[in-house]
Design a protein around this motif. Structure first.
Motif, PDB file in Angstrom:
ATOM      1  N   GLN A  41       0.706  -1.351   0.048  1.00 22.86           N
ATOM      2  CA  GLN A  41       0.055  -0.033  -0.101  1.00 22.86           C
ATOM      3  C   GLN A  41       0.910   1.288   0.026  1.00 22.86           C
ATOM      4  N   ALA A  42       2.006   1.308   0.871  1.00 28.98           N
ATOM      5  CA  ALA A  42       2.836   2.309   0.689  1.00 28.98           C
ATOM      6  C   ALA A  42       3.505   2.445  -0.671  1.00 28.98           C
ATOM      7  N   VAL A  43       3.869   1.668  -1.271  1.00 27.02           N
ATOM      8  CA  VAL A  43       4.281   1.514  -2.711  1.00 27.02           C
ATOM      9  C   VAL A  43       3.284   2.198  -3.760  1.00 27.02           C
ATOM     10  N   GLY A  44       1.867   1.743  -3.382  1.00 28.42           N
ATOM     11  CA  GLY A  44       1.101   2.539  -4.219  1.00 28.42           C
ATOM     12  C   GLY A  44       0.785   3.957  -4.070  1.00 28.42           C
ATOM     13  N   CYS A  45       0.899   4.480  -2.789  1.00 29.45           N
ATOM     14  CA  CYS A  45       0.747   5.556  -2.499  1.00 29.45           C
ATOM     15  C   CYS A  45       1.875   6.630  -3.095  1.00 29.45           C
ATOM     16  N   ALA A  46       3.237   5.846  -2.868  1.00 28.79           N
ATOM     17  CA  ALA A  46       4.342   6.586  -3.516  1.00 28.79           C
ATOM     18  C   ALA A  46       4.350   6.646  -4.990  1.00 28.79           C
ATOM     19  N   ARG A  47       3.738   5.440  -5.464  1.00 32.52           N
ATOM     20  CA  ARG A  47       3.639   5.394  -6.938  1.00 32.52           C
ATOM     21  C   ARG A  47       2.789   6.628  -7.528  1.00 32.52           C
ATOM     22  N   GLY A  48       1.503   6.812  -6.993  1.00 35.43           N
ATOM     23  CA  GLY A  48       0.631   7.491  -7.202  1.00 35.43           C
ATOM     24  C   GLY A  48       1.041   9.077  -7.256  1.00 35.43           C
ATOM     25  N   THR A  98      11.355   2.386  -6.882  1.00 35.40           N
ATOM     26  CA  THR A  98      12.114   1.088  -7.553  1.00 35.40           C
ATOM     27  C   THR A  98      12.438  -0.048  -6.398  1.00 35.40           C
ATOM     28  N   ALA A  99      13.223   0.658  -5.528  1.00 35.61           N
ATOM     29  CA  ALA A  99      13.589  -0.009  -4.256  1.00 35.61           C
ATOM     30  C   ALA A  99      12.340  -0.664  -3.445  1.00 35.61           C
ATOM     31  N   MET A 100      11.389   0.093  -3.220  1.00 35.87           N
ATOM     32  CA  MET A 100      10.160  -0.408  -2.540  1.00 35.87           C
ATOM     33  C   MET A 100       9.581  -1.543  -3.270  1.00 35.87           C
ATOM     34  N   GLN A 101       9.446  -1.285  -4.638  1.00 35.30           N
ATOM     35  CA  GLN A 101       8.534  -2.272  -5.332  1.00 35.30           C
ATOM     36  C   GLN A 101       9.448  -3.705  -5.313  1.00 35.30           C
ATOM     37  N   THR A 102      10.707  -3.653  -5.704  1.00 34.88           N
ATOM     38  CA  THR A 102      11.246  -4.881  -5.498  1.00 34.88           C
ATOM     39  C   THR A 102      11.583  -5.604  -4.202  1.00 34.88           C
ATOM     40  N   CYS A 108       9.443   0.639   3.560  1.00 37.67           N
ATOM     41  CA  CYS A 108       8.478   1.502   2.712  1.00 37.67           C
ATOM     42  C   CYS A 108       7.688   2.685   3.054  1.00 37.67           C
ATOM     43  N   SER A 109       7.268   2.539   4.412  1.00 41.05           N
ATOM     44  CA  SER A 109       6.687   3.657   4.836  1.00 41.05           C
ATOM     45  C   SER A 109       7.486   4.790   5.194  1.00 41.05           C
ATOM     46  N   MET A 110       8.747   4.843   5.494  1.00 41.17           N
ATOM     47  CA  MET A 110       9.794   5.782   5.667  1.00 41.17           C
ATOM     48  C   MET A 110       9.988   6.384   4.124  1.00 41.17           C
ATOM     49  N   ARG A 111      10.244   5.385   3.155  1.00 42.37           N
ATOM     50  CA  ARG A 111      10.517   5.978   1.986  1.00 42.37           C
ATOM     51  C   ARG A 111       9.243   6.583   1.052  1.00 42.37           C
ATOM     52  N   THR A 112       8.381   6.163   1.361  1.00 46.40           N
ATOM     53  CA  THR A 112       6.962   6.812   0.897  1.00 46.40           C
ATOM     54  C   THR A 112       6.942   8.143   1.292  1.00 46.40           C
ATOM     55  N   ARG A 113       7.122   8.692   2.458  1.00 42.90           N
ATOM     56  CA  ARG A 113       7.195   9.886   3.181  1.00 42.90           C
ATOM     57  C   ARG A 113       7.930  10.791   2.199  1.00 42.90           C
ATOM     58  N   ASP A 114       9.232  10.194   1.903  1.00 40.71           N
ATOM     59  CA  ASP A 114      10.020  10.905   1.128  1.00 40.71           C
ATOM     60  C   ASP A 114       9.641  11.171  -0.335  1.00 40.71           C
ATOM     61  N   VAL A 115       9.116  10.178  -0.845  1.00 41.50           N
ATOM     62  CA  VAL A 115       8.640  10.490  -2.267  1.00 41.50           C
ATOM     63  C   VAL A 115       7.438  11.400  -2.286  1.00 41.50           C
ATOM     64  N   ALA A 124      -1.514  16.365  -2.897  1.00 45.71           N
ATOM     65  CA  ALA A 124      -1.639  16.950  -1.267  1.00 45.71           C
ATOM     66  C   ALA A 124      -2.342  15.628  -0.729  1.00 45.71           C
ATOM     67  N   ARG A 125      -3.192  14.827  -1.445  1.00 43.10           N
ATOM     68  CA  ARG A 125      -3.845  13.925  -0.731  1.00 43.10           C
ATOM     69  C   ARG A 125      -2.737  12.778  -0.349  1.00 43.10           C
ATOM     70  N   PHE A 126      -2.067  12.409  -1.100  1.00 42.11           N
ATOM     71  CA  PHE A 126      -0.959  11.572  -1.080  1.00 42.11           C
ATOM     72  C   PHE A 126      -0.249  11.835   0.366  1.00 42.11           C
ATOM     73  N   VAL A 127       0.169  12.952   0.221  1.00 42.64           N
ATOM     74  CA  VAL A 127       1.211  13.624   1.100  1.00 42.64           C
ATOM     75  C   VAL A 127       0.404  13.324   2.726  1.00 42.64           C
ATOM     76  N   ALA A 128      -0.877  13.775   2.787  1.00 37.95           N
ATOM     77  CA  ALA A 128      -1.508  13.493   4.163  1.00 37.95           C
ATOM     78  C   ALA A 128      -1.663  11.752   4.351  1.00 37.95           C
ATOM     79  N   ASP A 129      -2.046  11.121   3.532  1.00 33.64           N
ATOM     80  CA  ASP A 129      -2.585   9.634   3.758  1.00 33.64           C
ATOM     81  C   ASP A 129      -1.053   8.760   3.907  1.00 33.64           C
ATOM     82  N   ALA A 130      -0.016   9.415   3.389  1.00 29.54           N
ATOM     83  CA  ALA A 130       1.398   8.607   3.851  1.00 29.54           C
ATOM     84  C   ALA A 130       1.611   8.688   5.157  1.00 29.54           C
ATOM     85  N   GLU A 131       1.151   9.544   6.110  1.00 33.80           N
ATOM     86  CA  GLU A 131       1.423   9.717   7.523  1.00 33.80           C
ATOM     87  C   GLU A 131       0.656   8.486   8.245  1.00 33.80           C
TER      88      GLU A 131
END
Length: 454
Positions: free
Chosen positions: A318-325, A362-366, A392-399, A419-426
């Motif tokens: 799910q974190a990968v999806g958030c980052a990808r979006g 890419t690192a998260m996905q693999t 993944c949850s840490m890297r998503t915050r960065d993405v 903006a929605r992805f930024v909030a939901d990553a938290e």
């Protein structure tokens, strides 16, 4: 070269020229006369003319690569059937969810009209033997979680709670009778489930003791206590409640049905993340549940932990999806947004941000792909799942942070999605085990020492 050959070569070249432009040209000049003049050019002059026409024909037609967050082409490792399911879910999310995602997120309401449409996808319980569709694998469960979160993390969370935590609890801890009663209807999304573990005063410490209690009296159990942050609970047909047995001190699970006396679910307001998800504060006061609705195969918190381990991998996806979006939205924006006369995607500093984003993604996905392979091979451990959740949850915050940055001020507007992805990553960063707790699980595995405070 003969005049005929020169004219033929020029006509062939003109095929690449915009026909509308050629039509407008014929209104201004005598084309036969032009062609005669072309035939009189020497080779050097003709080459110059052809070079000029080629540059004019391709002007403004710079072809850009597609926007795709799968930089290492992991989709090529999927079977034909798996790829079909992935694209089916993607199409649904693009068509049905993307147009309404910001609206429902903004007003903190759930689009109930999508449930029958989601049911048609036939993806609930895809990892459960004998329950889900023909393609049964934890890899596909992860891919689905990613595709849902790529458009809307709230919808991914709704689905994960229902198909993962609620159905998973019954699948792992339920009796055959309970499985037969609930899982087929939940698989078809005729009945929706929720999962009640976290409490107002007990989050990470649930393994050390639940505040919610249960006590047996004859052929029923009496539940007292509160649960907090329980997704889907305001409308779920069944809520899995975990409670501490007052007599044995062990954790037990219960299937609390909608409308059960003594059970109250209040919608939590004023959230900054996952606003579409209907989280509830549950209060149970002498809530009576029959013995037949106690999860028969749950004897301790270790059984609860089996469910959490099974679903934690999907949260990493799910974190990968958030980052990808967020990445794909930002990349699309930078190709269209112009400053100083050209797209900002052509600027060095913007490209640096984009490369950092796709590197993390890419690192998260693999990592998650291998995680799901381990799960399908029945080799998944707690530390495997925890490492994926931490990273993944840490890297998503960065993405998502970089995605917002390349958009400048527009990055805080819902209309651009990021903006929605930024909030939901938290929210992803905290639920299904905080970064600190999951880090200690991995730390214990690699050092041999437990740093948990007992």
């Amino acid at each position: 070269m003969s005049i005929f050959s020169k004219i033929k070569q020029t006509i062939s070249l003109l095929k690449d020229v915009d026909l509308d432009a050629l039509g407008k040209l014929s209104q201004k000049v005598d084309l036969p006369e032009v062609m005669t003049a072309v035939g009189e050019l020497d080779d050097r002059q003709l080459k110059g003319l052809m070079k000029m026409l080629k540059s004019q024909g391709k002007k403004g037609q710079h072809k850009l690569p597609p926007i795709d967050g799968d930089f290492y082409d992991l989709s090529l490792k999927l079977t034909e059937r798996q790829r079909e399911i992935q694209l089916k879910v993607r199409h649904f999310m693009e068509k049905e969810i993307k147009p309404i995602a910001n609206e429902y997120w903004n007003k903190a309401e759930f689009p109930f009209e999508i449930i029958p449409k989601m049911a048609e996808l036939d993806i609930c319980g895809i990892a459960y033997d004998g329950i889900g569709p023909d393609e049964q694998s934890f890899l596909m469960e992860g891919i689905i979680a990613m595709e849902l979160a790529r458009i809307d993390v709230s919808i991914s969370t709704f689905f994960g709670v229902h198909s993962g935590l609620a159905m998973g609890s019954i699948y792992v801890c339920g009796s055959e009778e309970q499985k037969q009663e609930w899982l087929p209807k939940m698989q078809r999304m005729e009945k929706i489930g929720a999962f009640g573990l976290t409490e107002p005063d007990v989050g990470s410490a649930v393994a050390g003791g639940l505040g919610t209690t249960c006590k047996q009296g004859g052929d029923e159990w009496i539940l007292n206590g509160q649960k907090k942050w329980i997704g889907n609970a305001t409308f779920a047909d069944v809520v899995v409640i975990w409670a501490r047995d007052e007599d044995s001190g062990r954790a037990k699970g219960f299937l609390v049905r909608k409308g059960n006396p003594g059970f109250k679910a209040e919608k939590m307001e004023n959230k900054m993340a996952l606003r579409t998800v209907q989280n509830a504060l549950i209060t149970m006061k002498d809530c009576r549940v029959p013995e037949s609705d106690r999860l028969q195969k749950c004897e301790s918190f270790k059984d609860t932990a089996k469910v959490l381990k099974m679903t934690r991998a999907a949260v990493a996806w799910q974190a990968v999806g958030c980052a990808r979006g967020a990445y794909e939205s930002a990349l699309k924006y930078t190709k269209k947004r112009e400053q100083f006369g050209r797209p900002i995607a052509s600027f060095q500093l913007i490209q640096n941000h984009l490369v950092e984003m796709v590197s993390n993604l890419t690192a998260m996905q693999t990592l998650c792909f291998r995680l799901s392979e381990l799960q399908d091979e029945d080799l998944l451990t707690d530390e495997h799942a925890s490492l994926a959740k931490v990273f993944c949850s840490m890297r998503t915050r960065d993405v998502v942070s970089r995605a917002r940055e390349v958009m400048g001020g527009n990055g805080i507007l819902l209309e651009h999605d990021v903006a929605r992805f930024v909030a939901d990553a938290e929210a992803i960063y905290s639920y299904e085990g905080t970064k600190e707790i999951n880090s200690l699980i991995v730390g214990r595995a690699i050092t041999g020492y437990s740093a948990f405070v007992s």
